[in-house]
Structure formats: C-alpha cells, structure tokens
Write a protein that holds these residues in place. Structure first.
Motif, short mmCIF file in Angstrom:
data_model
loop_
_atom_site.label_atom_id
_atom_site.label_comp_id
_atom_site.label_asym_id
_atom_site.label_seq_id
_atom_site.Cartn_x
_atom_site.Cartn_y
_atom_site.Cartn_z
N LEU A 1 -4.34 7.88 -4.45
CA LEU A 1 -3.39 8.26 -3.41
C LEU A 1 -3.51 7.34 -2.21
N ARG A 2 -4.75 7.07 -1.83
CA ARG A 2 -4.96 6.24 -0.64
C ARG A 2 -4.46 4.82 -0.87
N ASP A 3 -4.72 4.28 -2.07
CA ASP A 3 -4.26 2.92 -2.36
C ASP A 3 -2.73 2.83 -2.33
N ARG A 4 -2.10 3.84 -2.94
CA ARG A 4 -0.64 3.82 -3.00
C ARG A 4 -0.04 3.93 -1.62
N LEU A 5 -0.66 4.79 -0.83
CA LEU A 5 -0.17 4.98 0.53
C LEU A 5 -0.31 3.69 1.33
N SER A 6 -1.45 3.03 1.17
CA SER A 6 -1.64 1.77 1.92
C SER A 6 -0.62 0.72 1.49
N ASN A 7 -0.38 0.64 0.16
CA ASN A 7 0.57 -0.36 -0.32
C ASN A 7 1.96 -0.13 0.23
N GLU A 8 2.39 1.14 0.19
CA GLU A 8 3.74 1.43 0.67
C GLU A 8 3.85 1.22 2.16
N LEU A 9 2.77 1.51 2.86
CA LEU A 9 2.78 1.32 4.32
C LEU A 9 2.96 -0.16 4.65
N GLN A 10 2.29 -0.98 3.87
CA GLN A 10 2.40 -2.43 4.08
C GLN A 10 3.83 -2.89 3.81
N GLU A 11 4.44 -2.33 2.75
CA GLU A 11 5.82 -2.64 2.41
C GLU A 11 6.75 -2.29 3.58
N LEU A 12 6.42 -1.21 4.28
CA LEU A 12 7.24 -0.78 5.41
C LEU A 12 6.98 -1.63 6.65
N GLY A 13 5.96 -2.48 6.60
CA GLY A 13 5.70 -3.38 7.71
C GLY A 13 4.82 -2.79 8.79
N HIS A 14 3.96 -1.87 8.43
CA HIS A 14 3.04 -1.30 9.42
C HIS A 14 1.60 -1.49 8.96
N ALA A 15 0.69 -1.53 9.92
CA ALA A 15 -0.73 -1.59 9.60
C ALA A 15 -1.37 -0.34 10.18
N ALA A 16 -2.32 0.23 9.47
CA ALA A 16 -2.93 1.47 9.96
C ALA A 16 -4.38 1.55 9.54
N GLN A 17 -5.14 2.35 10.32
CA GLN A 17 -6.49 2.72 9.93
C GLN A 17 -6.40 4.14 9.39
N ILE A 18 -7.14 4.39 8.32
CA ILE A 18 -7.04 5.69 7.66
C ILE A 18 -8.32 6.48 7.86
#
Lengths: 472, 213
Positions: A121-138
């Motif tokens: 879940l975490r990997d998928r979320l990170s990948n999609e977030l990157q696709e959306l053009g955002h960077a985040a700390q989880i």
C-alpha cells in the motif's frame, strides 16, 4: 485505527504550479519575510533578506493559502481510494521562521487486506503521489497526531501498536512539536529535551503550568484522548480551480498546469471508479470573461493523457483570445468505465482505447464533425438512407437488399445536361416521402460517363437531369 | 584458377553471409498479405493479396471505374473480424447502404472528411494517427503528395500491421513513389481492367486483368 499521514513540505510551491528549480515561497508577518519551502541551498525558515544576499537569483513567490487548500483538498480526494475516513489540515502558527505543516491523513487499518499489506500500500501510494507531482514524508501510527509527528520528523517506519508508539515518540526532540516558539523555549528552559520528559510530568501539574490544551495534545499523541476530525469525501462532480501565478498568453505555457489538472482528474476518476465521457475547461481572463473548451470522448475512460490531448489539441487549434489568469477543469459527465480499475494488459481493450484516442486527436485538430461513422437507415430516399453518427452505432440496420447502389454519393446531386440514353436502359423509379413533405419522384439509371459508371436521375415529369453518385 | 572462384561463391548460400533478409530473384519473396477477395488479382500479386505494413497505390482513370469496389471485400473481412478500418478524405460521401451490402460492419468503419485548407497534410496526418492506433486498413485519397510525404506514410505503414490503400489519379502513374504495390484500374467495354504497374517481391505481370467488380 491505523493512520497514515502525509506531510507535504513543498505544497506551498507545488500549489502554485511552479516548475523552476530555483523557486521558493515566502510567508510574511509584519515586515518580516521568511522562506517556507526548501531549495537545495537554503532551508525553510531562513529570512528572505539573508537568503537573497546569499543566492540573489532565487525566484521568490508569495504564498497563496487558497491555492494550498485547493491542492490539499484535491489530494484528499485522491487518497480516498486507499481508505477512509480521510482528513486534511494545514497547521500554521504564522510565526516568523516556522513553516506551515500541510498534513493529510487516511485510515488504512481496514484496507490493508485489500491492498495486500502495509508495504504494498505504501509503495503504491508513493508512486501515485509522485505521478501527481508531489513529494511527501510518510508517517504511520495508531493515532492521528502521532502519525503526523512521525511524518514531520521523517520517521517513515510504520508503528502499529500503542506501546511502540509511546516509546518512539518519547525519543523525539522537544522542538519537533508544532507548538508556539515561546512555549517551546520555556519548556526547554525548564530542562525538558525530549517528549518523554513531558510525558513523565504529572498531568495536573503540567496542565496548571502550561495549559490544559497542551496536555490534551500530548494525550492525543499517545491515544489517551479522542481525536475528533472533519472527514473529507470526493464530491459527485469534479471541479478544480487553478490560479496561474502570472497572466499567460502562450498556449504552450499552459501545458504544465493543464497536465497537472488532468492527472488530478484521473486520480479522482480512479477513486470514484468512474469513466469520463465529457470534460470542460474554462480559461478565465481579466474582467470575469472566460473561454470554454469542451471535449467529448468516444467511450468513457480515465486516462490523464487522453484528457490532456483532447483539451490541448483544441486549445492549439483555437488559440486564446485573451491572456489566461486561471484554469478551471470541471466535469459532471461520468459513466461506468469500460476498463477495470487496474489494467489487465488486455491487448484488445488497449487497442480499442488507442483507436478512440486517435479519433479524439483527429477531432481535436480537424473539428468535431470531421470524423464520423456511417450508419445505414431504412428509407427509400437515397439521401436519407444514411446518417453520420458521431459515436459508434449500437446496432446495424439489416443490409439494403434492393438494386445495387453506388459506393460514392454526391451530398448534393449535381445538375447535368440531358444525356444520351442508350436503347434498352433500365430505370428504377424512387417515389417516396409524401408523408413528411420531403417527397421526391425520380427515375434513376446507370450511365457510362467517360468510362466511369455513374448513377443519374431525371425528375419525373421534367427534363432536369442530375448526377447523384458513382459506382466506384 | 579464376573461373573456380565464382563457382565456390555460388555454393555458399548468401544468407549465411548477409542474413535472412537477402532475397534471390529466383524465388518468391516472403510477403505478408491480406487476400483482396478477387481470385484473379490474388494470383497476380506476390504473396497473394494486399501487402501488410506497406502502401498500395490504386491509380484510377476517373471516379466510378470500380476503384473502391476493389477494396470492399478486404474491408468486409477485416471489420467482420472486429478490426477497425478508416476512409480518409474520400472525394464524396461513402454511401452506407452500398458498404453494408458489401458485408462491412459499419460500426467498425470510420470516415475522416477532407478539410477546406491543408487538405493533403491533414489527411496524411490523420492516416498516420489511425495507423499508430492499430487500424486494420486505411484508405486514403490524396492527389498532390510530394515524395517526402509519401515516404513518411510508407514508414508509418511499415510500423503498423495494416493495409494502406492510397487512391490517386492515373496521371501520377509515371511518377516514381516508394509504394510497395501500384495498380492501375480503368474500365473498358463496361468491365474493370486492372494492371499491376509495380509490386515488391516479384516482376509485374504484363497483362491487364479483368476482375469481376
């Protein structure tokens, strides 16, 4: 409960749609101005005057809280597909030298099994977030506040039980708390260094000295007090405003923000498990004037690239009458998507999608009505025996079984001088349409004109001849 | 001594030196095709039909000589198999009743109108888009086309798995083009005549053919 929290340190910058590496966003209080986003050289919190004296070519932009809220809300709709409830908040102390905290939470305890575990879940979320053009700390923890604090502290290891959480939080430095600076300095003056020191103070004494509200926050961190929150859910219709940082005249320069809006629409469609049938882009100009661009799709889909291509082709074709100030992407025309939420690598489905996408691209460039599918209609009048259909016709009318018809037809019959009719020529009389006022009485025959077979007719009772088609 | 050398070279299969793409004039080249649906024509064409992944030119004397009928069996077979086909920039309305009577699934048939300006560029661009989207066949009416545009179309066709039929007037018969197949069609004594002007992979047959169109 298991909360996943995203801390988006660069949200003030990405919300402005800036794509320059040297861009930085500043906040202001009174005469003091300081950076609230990081650059490779300069950390957030640096006073602007000092940052500019060190790096004079920084591209400085002023913070726009409204844009940050919009961007965060749009992300909340996206993250909804990973679990619910979802909640979001921008914590802002408005103290010089402190950065706001844009936080987004989703409860993932109930959806772990669906996604196949925490890591996946975490990997998928990170990948999609990157696709959306955002960077985040989880951060992942059993309490909302705990997850937020872990995310802000950059501790990405998931914590799933309260005991580990309190041990882990106890180790965090005092200054990781998002509390007013005065209070933190007072606590530090007393000798507190870590959160564990605060936890150890008797609760009544702490409340009396520093305020009950802060004690409550500590309780919430550890899960000793309930954490009320406003939950967010994606609405029935999609509408996303995007304010441009400057007026833009050139269509090419709208590409970047438009791409971003399309990616967000794709995320929205995925979350709601919907397919997009039509979309409208409103380009706002000065003086509340607007240009509307509408794109209709051949079949429902949820591909950001297709949405972007359709809108971009139309923008390029028509151009902008005035400089653009703001973009609004909206849609309420949804249908069940023809594809499953995740592609099954089905070659046939992929090809059908590619075909529809090609049709939309051609329509975008040549015009809406330029691409069509012929459809046979049961009518004796030759002009009415076919129709131009914008979408693929659902059913096929049984094939015409009468005399042979030409394969190419003049949309409007051409007048011609009376031809020489060979002896024994056969005529086909077409007489129809008396009921709707469009009646016609014609004698059709096949003639050889310069070596080509032509379909010609004479209006019954007159000597007017027309060329109607060719047996190509 | 000197006469021994050619004999030895002759014994070596050129393919072992130069790879499998070498074609000997004595044998039929391997060409992937789709049958035209006309037996006489299939027999005359190398590979037995319209070449796939290549442009075939149909040069017609004028409208109404049976030039579109030549392609109808191909369109019928492809659409019945579920593959999309397109008519790009036809000179007039493709008439649905006739197409349906030929067995074409109209739901798989797309028509792209010719535009008022930049007709040729738009038509070629549209054809290219459709070829990339896995069209089964693209029929294209383009009159004035320079060698560069035709070469581009040929490349787009090579990357695809489609038949591309390019309709032009027979006045361009003398022009040299990169098309894999060039046919000329006209009518004589009220019957269509087809002549193979050029075909990749074999020598064109000299005689005009009669097809039952």
């Amino acid at each position: 409960m298991l909360w996943l929290c995203l801390h988006l340190p660069q949200l003030p910058l990405s919300a402005l749609g800036s794509q320059h590496a040297g861009s930085v966003v500043v906040d202001q209080r009174g005469s003091q101005r300081w950076l609230i986003t990081d650059t490779p050289d300069c950390a957030a919190g640096t006073p602007l005057s000092r940052a500019l004296s060190l790096y004079p070519d920084l591209k400085v932009q002023v913070r726009r809280p409204g844009a940050e809220q919009e961007a965060l809300r749009s992300l909340a709709y996206w993250i909804y597909r990973f679990g619910q409830p979802v909640t979001a908040e921008i914590q802002d102390l408005a103290e010089p030298g402190r950065r706001p905290r844009a936080l987004l939470w989703v409860e993932i305890g109930h959806s772990l099994a669906l996604f196949g575990g925490l890591e996946v879940l975490r990997d998928r979320l990170s990948n999609e977030l990157q696709e959306l053009g955002h960077a985040a700390q989880i951060g992942i923890a059993p309490t909302r506040a705990g997850a937020a604090l872990l995310a802000c502290a950059g501790q990405s290891d998931p914590i799933t039980d309260p005991q580990t959480l309190s041990a882990c939080l106890a180790n965090l430095p005092l200054f990781s708390l998002h509390w007013p600076g005065d209070l933190l300095h007072a606590l530090s003056g007393v000798g507190f260094r870590r959160l564990g020191d605060l936890f150890a103070v008797p609760r009544d004494a702490f409340s009396k000295r520093f305020g009950a509200a802060y004690r409550l926050e500590l309780d919430r961190l550890l899960g000793h007090a309930p954490e009320p929150c406003d939950t967010l859910a994606p609405p029935e219709t999609f509408r996303r405003r995007f304010e441009l940082s400057a007026e833009i005249e050139d269509v090419e320069r709208l590409q970047f923000p438009l791409k971003r809006l399309c990616t967000e629409l794709q995320a929205y469609l995925r979350t709601r498990d919907r397919g997009l049938r039509g979309v409208t882009l409103a380009v706002m100009h000065a003086g509340a004037r607007e240009t509307r661009i509408h794109a209709q799709f051949v079949d429902p889909h949820r591909e950001a690239k297709r949405i972007f291509d359709a809108l971009h082709e139309r923008l390029e074709r028509d151009g902008l009458p005035l400089p653009a100030r703001e973009l609004i992407l909206m849609s309420e025309d949804f249908a069940e998507a023809s594809v499953p939420q995740n592609d099954f690598f089905d070659a046939r489905a992929g090809q059908a999608q590619a075909w529809s996408a090609a049709i939309e691209r051609i329509r975008g460039r040549l015009g809406e009505t330029c691409v069509w599918m012929p459809q046979a209609v049961e009518d004796h009048r030759p002009e009415r025996a076919m129709r131009r259909s914008a979408v693929s016709p659902a059913k096929q009318v049984p094939a015409f079984t009468g005399p042979l018809r030409p394969s190419l037809l003049h949309a409007e019959p051409w007048t011609m001088p009376p031809p020489a009719i060979p002896a024994g020529a056969l005529f086909e009389r077409i007489e129809s349409g008396w009921w709707d006022g469009e009646d016609l009485r014609r004698d059709y025959t096949i003639l050889d004109i310069n070596g080509g077979r032509a379909w010609v007719y004479r209006e019954v009772g007159s000597d007017k001849w027309f060329l109607h088609g060719w047996f190509s | 001594m000197e006469s021994a050398l050619p004999a030895r070279v002759d014994r070596i299969d050129p393919r072992t030196l130069l790879g499998p793409k070498v074609w000997r004039a004595t044998e039929q080249a391997q060409i992937r095709t789709e049958p035209t649906g006309f037996e006489v024509l299939d027999r005359a064409l190398p590979g037995g039909g319209w070449p796939l992944g290549a442009v075939s030119e149909v040069l017609h004397a004028q409208l109404g000589v049976g030039e579109l009928s030549l392609a109808l069996p191909l369109l019928a077979r492809l659409t019945q198999a579920g593959r999309p086909v397109a008519l790009v920039a036809p000179p007039m309305l493709p008439y649905a009743p006739r197409l349906a009577a030929a067995g074409i699934q109209l739901s798989k048939l797309l028509v792209v109108d010719r535009t008022q300006s930049d007709t040729e560029q738009n038509a070629l661009w549209s054809a290219e888009q459709l070829l990339r989207a896995a069209a089964g066949a693209v029929l294209l009416w383009v009159e004035k086309a320079d060698a560069h545009a035709l070469r581009r179309l040929q490349l787009a066709a090579e990357e695809s798995d489609s038949c591309v039929l390019l309709y032009r007037s027979e006045r361009y018969a003398a022009e040299s083009t990169p098309s894999a197949l060039r046919l000329r069609i006209w009518r004589q004594n009220s019957a269509p005549q087809v002549e193979v002007l050029k075909c990749r992979g074999a020598r064109p047959l000299p005689l005009p053919l009669r097809t039952a169109a």
